[in-house]
Enzyme design. Structure first.
Site, PDB file in Angstrom:
ATOM      1  N   GLU A  49       7.509  32.652  59.417  1.00 59.34           N
ATOM      2  CA  GLU A  49       6.831  33.109  58.201  1.00 59.34           C
ATOM      3  C   GLU A  49       7.747  34.049  57.416  1.00 59.34           C
ATOM      4  O   GLU A  49       7.840  33.959  56.180  1.00 59.34           O
ATOM      5  CB  GLU A  49       5.534  33.824  58.567  1.00 59.34           C
ATOM      6  N   ASP A  53       8.949  33.007  53.721  1.00 63.96           N
ATOM      7  CA  ASP A  53       8.612  33.848  52.572  1.00 63.96           C
ATOM      8  C   ASP A  53       9.827  33.999  51.659  1.00 63.96           C
ATOM      9  O   ASP A  53       9.721  33.909  50.424  1.00 63.96           O
ATOM     10  CB  ASP A  53       8.130  35.211  53.059  1.00 63.96           C
ATOM     11  N   GLU A 125       4.008  29.296  54.752  1.00 59.69           N
ATOM     12  CA  GLU A 125       5.320  29.937  54.663  1.00 59.69           C
ATOM     13  C   GLU A 125       6.134  29.657  55.937  1.00 59.69           C
ATOM     14  O   GLU A 125       7.340  29.403  55.866  1.00 59.69           O
ATOM     15  CB  GLU A 125       5.159  31.435  54.446  1.00 59.69           C
TER      16      GLU A 125
END
Length: 233
Positions: A49, A53, A125
Site C-alpha cells: 500500500e 500510494d 493501492e
C-alpha cells in the site's frame, strides 16, 4: 486453495493484468488482520500500500498535468487530492468488487470490513504496488487507466470553484454570485450550456462565462474565471 486461486484468476481478468509472480497479488489482497506468515515474516498488504500510494500519485499527477495544460499548481493539487482520495479510489475498488477478494480475519469479515472505503482504497493501492513490482510502471499505468476509464469521471467534482467563490463572497460580506444560462445549443443528447457568473465585489462588477456540456460544469468554469479575475485585483 483451488478456490482461492480461481478467485484470483477472476480478479486478474477484471483488471486485465496477469501477474508473473502471483505472490504479489496474494499479498496485496491480504489484510493485516489475517496474520499470514511466510519464512517467519508476517505478510500483509501494508508495505505494498505504501508503494502503491506513491505510484498512484505519480501516474495521476502525470495524467492531470497533461490533460489540464491551463491549470496552475494549486488547481492540479486539488484535482490530484480528489483522485487519490479514499472516496474516489474506493469507487474503483468497488467496480472490480475488490472487497470480495481481500483476505480478512473472521472477526473483521463479520464487522463488514470489505465494504469500508478506507480498506478498499488501501487494497487497491496495494494492488498498484504489486503490479509495479511485478511488471513495472508502464504496465501498472495501463492497468490503472483501463479501470479508470471505465467509470464516469466528472472533473468538476474534484475542484469546486463555486464553493471557493462563495466562501470569498461570504468572507467579504457581499451577495453570492448570480449564475445565468445565457445560451443553449446543440442536440438534446449533447446540449452545450453557456453560463454567465456575476458578482459585485471590491467595488466592481465582475462577470465571466463558462461553456460545457452540462449546466453544472459550465457554472464551475464560469466561477473559475471569476476567481481568476478577482485574484489578480
Amino acid at each position: 486453495m483451488n478456490l482461492e486461486r480461481s478467485n484470483f484468476d477472476r480478479l486478474q481478468h477484471s483488471i486485465n493484468f496477469f501477474f508473473k509472480d502471483k505472490s504479489f497479488l496474494i499479498q496485496a489482497c491480504t489484510h493485516s488482520s489475517a496474520f499470514k506468515k511466510k519464512a517467519g515474516k508476517v505478510i500483509n498488504n501494508e508495505r505494498l500500500e505504501f508503494l502503491g500510494d506513491a505510484v498512484l500519485k505519480l501516474i495521476m499527477s502525470n495524467h492531470l498535468f497533461s490533460k489540464f495544460s491551463n491549470y496552475d499548481e494549486g488547481d492540479l493539487s486539488k484535482l490530484r487530492a480528489y483522485f487519490v482520495s479514499d472516496l474516489f479510489i474506493s469507487k474503483l475498488a468497488r467496480f472490480i468488487d475488490l472487497g470480495s477478494y481481500i483476505i480478512f480475519s473472521k472477526a473483521e469479515q463479520r464487522l463488514g470490513a470489505s465494504n469500508r472505503n478506507s480498506i478498499l482504497a488501501n487494497a487497491l493501492e496495494a494492488l498498484l504496488g504489486a503490479c509495479f513490482l511485478d511488471q513495472g510502471l508502464l504496465a501498472t499505468k495501463d492497468m490503472f487507466f483501463n479501470l479508470f476509464n471505465q467509470i464516469p469521471i466528472d472533473y468538476a467534482d474534484a475542484v469546486d470553484f463555486k464553493s471557493q467563490l462563495q466562501e470569498i463572497c461570504q468572507k467579504n460580506k457581499v451577495n453570492l454570485p448570480l449564475y445565468t444560462v445565457v445560451k443553449q445549443c446543440g442536440p438534446e443528447h449533447q446540449k452545450e450550456f453557456f453560463v454567465k457568473a456575476k458578482i459585485l465585489i471590491f467595488d466592481m462588477i465582475v462577470f465571466a462565462q463558462g461553456t460545457a456540456f452540462t449546466k453544472k460544469n459550465a457554472e464551475q468554469l464560469a466561477a473559475k474565471q471569476v476567481l481568476f479575475i478577482i485574484n489578480r485585483v
